[in-house]
Design a protein around this motif. Sequence first.
Motif, PDB file in Angstrom:
ATOM      1  N   ARG A   1      -9.106 -12.654  -2.928  1.00  7.07           N
ATOM      2  CA  ARG A   1      -9.409 -12.795  -0.849  1.00  7.07           C
ATOM      3  C   ARG A   1     -10.909 -12.868  -1.163  1.00  7.07           C
ATOM      4  O   ARG A   1     -11.257 -13.521  -0.613  1.00  7.07           O
ATOM      5  CB  ARG A   1      -9.295 -11.361  -0.743  1.00  7.07           C
ATOM      6  CG  ARG A   1      -9.668 -11.810   1.085  1.00  7.07           C
ATOM      7  CD  ARG A   1      -8.770 -10.116   1.441  1.00  7.07           C
ATOM      8  NE  ARG A   1      -7.300 -10.151   1.629  1.00  7.07           N
ATOM      9  CZ  ARG A   1      -6.632  -9.230   0.773  1.00  7.07           C
ATOM     10  NH1 ARG A   1      -7.444  -8.312  -0.129  1.00  7.07           N
ATOM     11  NH2 ARG A   1      -5.219  -9.049   1.174  1.00  7.07           N
TER      12      ARG A   1
ATOM     13  N   GLU B   1       0.944  -1.212  -0.280  1.00  7.82           N
ATOM     14  CA  GLU B   1      -0.067  -0.188   0.307  1.00  7.82           C
ATOM     15  C   GLU B   1       0.866   1.379   0.226  1.00  7.82           C
ATOM     16  O   GLU B   1       0.499   1.838   0.592  1.00  7.82           O
ATOM     17  CB  GLU B   1      -0.887   0.097   1.149  1.00  7.82           C
ATOM     18  CG  GLU B   1      -1.325  -1.262   1.303  1.00  7.82           C
ATOM     19  CD  GLU B   1      -3.094  -1.339   0.822  1.00  7.82           C
ATOM     20  OE1 GLU B   1      -2.985  -0.509   0.009  1.00  7.82           O
ATOM     21  OE2 GLU B   1      -4.108  -1.988   1.544  1.00  7.82           O
TER      22      GLU B   1
ATOM     23  N   PHE C   1      -8.827 -23.838  -2.829  1.00  3.17           N
ATOM     24  CA  PHE C   1      -9.497 -22.977  -1.457  1.00  3.17           C
ATOM     25  C   PHE C   1     -10.296 -24.642  -0.604  1.00  3.17           C
ATOM     26  O   PHE C   1     -10.059 -24.534   0.560  1.00  3.17           O
ATOM     27  CB  PHE C   1     -10.271 -22.333  -1.437  1.00  3.17           C
ATOM     28  CG  PHE C   1      -9.464 -20.734  -1.838  1.00  3.17           C
ATOM     29  CD1 PHE C   1      -8.224 -20.473  -1.221  1.00  3.17           C
ATOM     30  CD2 PHE C   1      -9.841 -19.764  -3.197  1.00  3.17           C
ATOM     31  CE1 PHE C   1      -7.190 -19.789  -1.151  1.00  3.17           C
ATOM     32  CE2 PHE C   1      -9.061 -18.840  -3.458  1.00  3.17           C
ATOM     33  CZ  PHE C   1      -7.466 -18.771  -2.699  1.00  3.17           C
TER      34      PHE C   1
HETATM   35  N1  ATP Z   1      -2.475 -18.059  -7.245  1.00  2.00           N
HETATM   36  C1  ATP Z   1      -3.342 -17.634  -6.096  1.00  2.00           C
HETATM   37  N2  ATP Z   1      -2.947 -19.081  -5.530  1.00  2.00           N
HETATM   38  C2  ATP Z   1      -4.055 -19.169  -4.861  1.00  2.00           C
HETATM   39  N3  ATP Z   1      -4.355 -18.095  -3.154  1.00  2.00           N
HETATM   40  C3  ATP Z   1      -3.782 -17.283  -3.366  1.00  2.00           C
HETATM   41  C4  ATP Z   1      -3.633 -16.466  -4.881  1.00  2.00           C
HETATM   42  N4  ATP Z   1      -3.139 -15.658  -4.953  1.00  2.00           N
HETATM   43  C5  ATP Z   1      -3.815 -14.692  -3.622  1.00  2.00           C
HETATM   44  N5  ATP Z   1      -4.189 -15.586  -3.520  1.00  2.00           N
HETATM   45  C6  ATP Z   1      -4.622 -15.600  -1.862  1.00  2.00           C
HETATM   46  O1  ATP Z   1      -6.042 -14.700  -1.775  1.00  2.00           O
HETATM   47  C7  ATP Z   1      -5.590 -13.664  -1.068  1.00  2.00           C
HETATM   48  C8  ATP Z   1      -5.685 -12.534  -1.030  1.00  2.00           C
HETATM   49  O2  ATP Z   1      -4.231 -11.692  -1.769  1.00  2.00           O
HETATM   50  P1  ATP Z   1      -2.971 -11.345  -1.535  1.00  2.00           P
HETATM   51  O3  ATP Z   1      -3.155 -10.971   0.175  1.00  2.00           O
HETATM   52  O4  ATP Z   1      -1.939 -11.571  -1.836  1.00  2.00           O
HETATM   53  O5  ATP Z   1      -3.516  -9.675  -2.604  1.00  2.00           O
HETATM   54  P2  ATP Z   1      -2.842  -8.614  -2.297  1.00  2.00           P
HETATM   55  O6  ATP Z   1      -3.250  -8.302  -3.416  1.00  2.00           O
HETATM   56  O7  ATP Z   1      -1.990  -8.492  -1.554  1.00  2.00           O
HETATM   57  O8  ATP Z   1      -4.231  -7.850  -1.510  1.00  2.00           O
HETATM   58  P3  ATP Z   1      -4.561  -6.084  -0.860  1.00  2.00           P
HETATM   59  O9  ATP Z   1      -3.688  -5.674  -2.017  1.00  2.00           O
HETATM   60  O10 ATP Z   1      -5.359  -6.389  -0.063  1.00  2.00           O
HETATM   61  O11 ATP Z   1      -3.078  -6.378   0.264  1.00  2.00           O
HETATM   62  C9  ATP Z   1      -4.708 -14.252   0.377  1.00  2.00           C
HETATM   63  O12 ATP Z   1      -5.371 -15.398   1.241  1.00  2.00           O
HETATM   64  C10 ATP Z   1      -3.579 -15.057  -1.019  1.00  2.00           C
HETATM   65  O13 ATP Z   1      -3.407 -16.360  -0.413  1.00  2.00           O
END
Ligand code: ATP
Length: 784
Positions: free
Chosen positions: A696, A578, A663
């Motif tokens: 998510r 962020e 999942f």
């Molecule tokens: N390719 C994937 N395979 C399995 N699980 C995934 C995958 N991509 C994301 N996830 C799951 O989705 C959720 C959100 O992922 P993540 O936190 O990395 O996203 P983010 O882009 O960082 O979110 P934010 O911007 O809200 O922080 C997590 O629980 C993550 O494990």
Amino acid sequence: MCAQLQKIWSELNPNELAKVLHEKALICFLNQSGKFMYVSQPLTVLLECDESELLNKSINSLQCTKVEQQAKHPLWGIISNETFWNGYIDLSTKRGKDLRVLTTFALLENKELHESYYIGIFDLNPLHVDFQMFKENDSCYNSFFNNSPIPKSVFDLETFKYVDVNEAWEDYTGFNRNNALNHTPNELKLHTVFNSEFINTIKSSENISISHDKVELINHSDSIKHATLTFKKIFIHNQAYLLEIIMDSTERLKYQKVLEKISKKSVQKKDVILKLAGLVGGDLSYVFKEITRLAAKTMRIERVSIWQFEEGKNTIACQSAYNLKEHDYFKQVEFKAHDYPKYFQYLFKHKTLRVDDAIHSEQTEEFAERYLKPLNITATLDVLIQGHQTHYGVLCFEHIGSKKEWTIEDEEFATSIANIISLAVECDKRNTAEIELIKSNQKLVGLNSELKNLQKKLEQENIYLREEIDLVFNYEEMVYGSKSFSQVLTDVERVATTNATVLLLGESGTGKELLARAIHNTSSRKSKPLIKVNCAAIPKELIESELFGHKKGSFTGAISDKLGKFQLADGGTLFLDEIGELPLDMQPKLLRAIQESEIEPIGGTKTQKVDIRIIAATNRDLQEEVQAKNFREDLYFRINVFPIIIPPLRERIEDIPILLEHFVNKYSKLYSKSVKYISEETKRDLQSYSWPGNIRELENLVERAIILSNDEKLKIPNFKSSEKESLISSTNLSLDDVQRIHIKKILHKTNWKIEGPDGAAELLQMKPSTLRDRMKKLGLKKLT
Ligand SMILES: Nc1ncnc2c1ncn2[C@@H]1O[C@H](COP(=O)(O)OP(=O)(O)OP(=O)(O)O)[C@@H](O)[C@H]1O
């Protein structure tokens, strides 16, 4: 005065007596045992005694014991052997004052009484004696001039020619009396004291006594002597003459010179020893160089060297060698001790080896052919150098050429130098040991503090990692089936092995954090920590401390030192999640830290270097934020080195069935459910949904469904298979959300074509301009 004495005097010629006993005379009478019978008043004054203290006391008791020669031979013993004795004696007064007086002792005999006495006449200065009196009285003149063992002569004061010389003078100068009389010393070439200045001085004063010290006298055979000449004006028959007394100082001067030379040399040696002693404690090779150089110079010895025994005393190797003639240091060979057994045996036994004829001496002849003869070394002086428990080595003095006889002083000096070398060697050993000790102490202190730091860091990292562990998946848990996500992973793989800063762009929940971890885990930094900072989650006031750490007391509440995320990530990766939410005032500080790889904790006085790889992530359009001045352009450019765009889930619906499987398995296990089937219909329904919350949202939906399900088939409550229904049934969405999701889905379908046939505007039955306005309002923009 005793009657006997009066009797003797009465026998004497009264004229003579009167002359002898004039009131100022220093006179005494001694009996045949050398005891005082009479002491004239001036003599008592001179001896600082009363007459009563002296009478019947032996003259020996006044003898000055400090004068060695006389102490060995009692004064009376010398005098009583002679009928006439003339010479200097050394006496001590009652108060201990030392007096050197010229005395004449003459034996007086009274035939009638069959008794004999010595008359003693004292004179502090021989020239006080009234010469006129002696001249008139032949016996006195004889005693004090003719028979005097001291060379004396008399000059005419007009011509400065000799008018009389005594026998001692003839013996001393080698000139005979007849040749000398009527000549000046100049004419005889004896001495040149009689210059005009001297003559004027003598003539102009009535009563004069002059001494000339260290006068060079060339005697008749042309040999040179040195003497002190004393001149006194005397009167003989009212005629003024000049008396000259020669006090020879040739021997004295000779010894004086020798003594001076010895003392100069010994002072010089002492100075050198002090100077060398002052070097002890310095660098050993420098000390050795100075020792050999100064020792050679002081002793005037051609070659001086210091040798050290190697382990086991089998070999002796040269440490420093100086050549006096060439003013230079020279290289020396190494000797095997067993090749020269006699030399070493002797040296170990006697510690010093002084050899005047080195080539033929028993102890050194072993060296003759190989060493001494080629170098023309004729004499050697070697001293063993003591070490702490054993012998350190040998100090060698080598004389070249002519014959040389070492003196005891040479040996003493060489021994002193050898002692200094021992001191220097011991001091050096101690210094080295001390330095080693200090070094290992410092190392220990360093290791200790490093250990403490590591321990502290480890503790903090552990806490942090435990906190983080629930938040992230590991790399293996990432599943996908779409080409677009496969492309993302290809980019991840390419950039991971570099140190480049990566900017992850994508909507919330698309997996940015998971990708950040994947990059870290594939990089060379994987053994070091990956530290996450959620810029949006930290209160504004705390963000600097979170990033850079703080020192105890730097602000209210800073109760102890705290490491920042930068320090924790040192050597590893810092994930700035962020980043678009980072307060503006923090942005330059972050930029500086990234650029300089340097941070300064709050309240700290020193900057710290850090080695960090940066991965930043945002769901915001940073370019837009830069334009809106919410994000600094320089920071944007700094982090936008390798941007990776992660497509939202709705743009990679091929991933949905796989993610669904993943999942369901995960949460079935977690909640001990036995969900085995997912209907194709459910999958299709899920694929037709736009997933504003991305993965998510999908994950949360499945987790909820698993919790609620009771049979083997997955049922997702409140989720309709038709797209529209599913959209409408998305209960938590606002009208804007619904519009945004729907417009985005259409735009995705038309590949972001807005106008024209099959464009989004046509499908949505809207004017293109209205659609554009709506898109702007809803913040819809194609990600590049
Ligand atoms: N390719 C994937 N395979 C399995 N699980 C995934 C995958 N991509 C994301 N996830 C799951 O989705 C959720 C959100 O992922 P993540 O936190 O990395 O996203 P983010 O882009 O960082 O979110 P934010 O911007 O809200 O922080 C997590 O629980 C993550 O494990």
